[in-house]
Scaffold this active site. Structure first.
Site, mmCIF file in Angstrom:
data_model
loop_
_atom_site.group_PDB
_atom_site.id
_atom_site.type_symbol
_atom_site.label_atom_id
_atom_site.label_comp_id
_atom_site.label_asym_id
_atom_site.label_seq_id
_atom_site.Cartn_x
_atom_site.Cartn_y
_atom_site.Cartn_z
ATOM 1 N N LYS A 22 -5.112 6.326 -2.462
ATOM 2 C CA LYS A 22 -3.765 5.910 -2.853
ATOM 3 C C LYS A 22 -3.728 4.437 -3.244
ATOM 4 C CE LYS A 22 0.681 4.949 -0.481
ATOM 5 N NZ LYS A 22 0.578 3.476 -0.341
ATOM 6 N N ASN A 23 -4.319 3.589 -2.407
ATOM 7 C CA ASN A 23 -4.211 2.147 -2.621
ATOM 8 C C ASN A 23 -5.080 1.644 -3.764
ATOM 9 O OD1 ASN A 23 -2.355 1.893 -0.546
ATOM 10 N ND2 ASN A 23 -3.920 1.491 1.002
ATOM 11 N N CYS A 116 7.534 1.600 3.004
ATOM 12 C CA CYS A 116 7.742 1.868 4.423
ATOM 13 C C CYS A 116 8.329 0.652 5.134
ATOM 14 C CB CYS A 116 6.421 2.250 5.094
ATOM 15 S SG CYS A 116 5.872 3.917 4.703
ATOM 16 N N ARG A 121 7.939 -8.037 4.347
ATOM 17 C CA ARG A 121 6.906 -8.027 3.315
ATOM 18 C C ARG A 121 7.401 -8.875 2.150
ATOM 19 N NH1 ARG A 121 5.116 -1.679 3.087
ATOM 20 N NH2 ARG A 121 3.121 -2.503 2.410
ATOM 21 N N ASP A 305 -3.566 -0.086 8.499
ATOM 22 C CA ASP A 305 -3.161 1.283 8.176
ATOM 23 C C ASP A 305 -3.770 2.331 9.107
ATOM 24 O OD1 ASP A 305 -1.499 0.555 6.133
ATOM 25 O OD2 ASP A 305 -2.862 1.098 4.519
ATOM 26 N N ARG A 398 3.716 10.659 1.092
ATOM 27 C CA ARG A 398 3.519 9.507 0.216
ATOM 28 C C ARG A 398 2.042 9.139 0.102
ATOM 29 N NH1 ARG A 398 5.468 4.758 2.212
ATOM 30 N NH2 ARG A 398 4.783 3.939 0.212
#
Length: 417
Positions: A22-23, A116, A121, A305, A398
């Site tokens: 994903k990242n 999230c 952030r 994570d 997600r």
């Protein structure tokens, strides 16, 4: 489907293939905007964050077509630089479109990105870094406008290794006039993947994976065929689920060389691990033990994570574990839900918890409040006695293509409902 139901107490056995990252996929999809030709992105994960990014690309005029092996993106006809508010609000990674759109179109208008709720952030690092390259920003009515008459290379020193800020600078820098040097750059494998894609398209980038990245801007980019690497966070989630639930599994395609800190913590818990080019073999201990002190840190440190997944395994580990979170202050939102299942976790302060290992967890109805914590609750359900129902599963989708299918392949009794 909002819930996942798990019948726990079954040791995991078998093999599961790890999806694309994903990242890595999200900034690579953003980078296709700079190419102006067709790119084929293989192994792109079919997750809701990627679908949201695809919606943004389509809204801006890209032609996007899914194939069995990946996704075609043709960005030759960009039509506008105002991004859909719904997709931006729900996906933090849409922020990497900031550097890409300024690089391609010279301007962009977007809402402040979401994602999230795991802590503050701020985007100050992004704005400050791009500002040094000639980007001007305006904020009005909840909208962020960015524009640059001319992007210029610069020497940028990041005060902390922000993945997002590093990605934004790279995306802008490949289109800028002159050279850019990023000091204090993030070193994550996903940064390397982004740079590998851009270099395959004709960019000149050196130092990816180190704290100093150099980019020569202004080169013409062209389309390419690129494969997204496997997701080290998904692999780590399944690894810690096995440590907690017991059993023996093979994580096919798991990127062992990128998971040093994760493998080290799992090894301290008693897991026997064997890495190869094909993946990672995991043999869970008969009963996990405390890993002692685990502290999250930027790569190559232990990833934030995977803190929640490690917390699940530590909850069943003999002894006491100190878990320290240094990246996001709200990562311990999962603690209350794990305590409903019988875990003994004491919140010492917003950044530290003390875990006293218990013999077993008990199934319960729990709520996912963010992506990684939600996946950790599924892992806890696998290790617990009885039935666990995890609600709020859209968070999980997600980042995980099909977490129920994957665990069923490992013998778990798990369904979405």
């Amino acid at each position: 489907m909002d819930s996942i139901c798990v019948q726990g107490g079954i040791a995991l056995q078998g093999k599961v293939s790890i999806q694309g990252s994903k990242n890595a996929a999200l900034p690579i999809l953003a980078a296709t905007l700079l190419v102006g030709e067709r790119s084929f992105i293989r192994n792109c994960p079919r997750i809701t964050d990627v679908y949201a990014m695809v919606s943004l690309l389509k809204a801006m005029g890209c032609q996007v077509n899914w194939q069995e092996q990946g996704i075609w993106v043709d960005s030759s006809r960009i039509q506008k630089s105002v991004m859909q508010s719904e997709a931006v609000r729900g996906m933090r990674s849409s922020l990497c479109l900031l550097g890409a759109m300024v690089g391609r179109c010279g301007s962009v208008v977007m809402e402040h990105p979401g994602g999230c709720v795991i802590g503050r952030r701020p985007i100050d690092l992004h704005l400050c870094a791009l500002g040094q390259m000639g980007v001007e920003f305006e904020e009005e009515g909840g909208l962020l406008s960015a524009s640059a008459d001319r992007l210029c290379g610069a020497c940028i020193c990041l005060p902390k290794p922000s993945v997002g800020a590093t990605e934004n600078v790279i995306l802008a820098a490949v289109m800028a006039e002159g050279d850019t040097v990023i000091e204090g750059a993030a070193r994550e494998p996903e940064i390397v993947a982004l740079c590998d894609y851009l270099c395959a398209c004709g960019a000149w980038i050196r130092g990816a994976g180190t704290s100093c990245i150099r980019i020569r801007g202004g080169r013409t980019l062209y389309g390419t065929d690129f494969t997204v690497p496997a997701d080290r966070i998904v692999a780590g989630t399944y690894l810690f689920a096995c440590v907690a639930a017991g059993g023996n599994i093979f994580l096919e395609h798991a990127p062992g060389p990128d998971m040093g800190a994760v493998l080290e913590v799992a090894g301290r818990m008693g897991a026997k691990l064997c890495t190869s080019r094909d993946g990672i073999y995991v043999q869970a201990p008969s009963g996990p033990v405390s890993p002692g002190h685990v502290m999250t840190a930027p790569y190559p440190g232990f990833p934030t994570d995977l803190q929640s997944a490690a917390l699940v395994a530590a909850s069943l580990g003999e002894g006491t574990t100190l878990m320290e979170e240094t990246i996001f202050e709200n990562r311990f939102r999962v603690v209350g839900e794990l305590c409903k299942m019988g875990a003994s976790i004491e919140l010492l302060d917003p950044g530290r918890v003390l875990v006293r290992g218990v013999e077993t967890l008990q199934g319960a109805c729990v709520e996912a409040r963010e992506l990684r914590g939600g996946a950790a609750l599924v892992a806890a359900g696998l290790a617990a006695r009885g039935e666990t129902v995890v609600r709020g599963c859209p968070y999980i989708y997600r980042g995980y293509e099909n977490i129920c299918r994957d665990f069923r392949e490992l013998g778990a009794r798990i369904i979405s409902a």
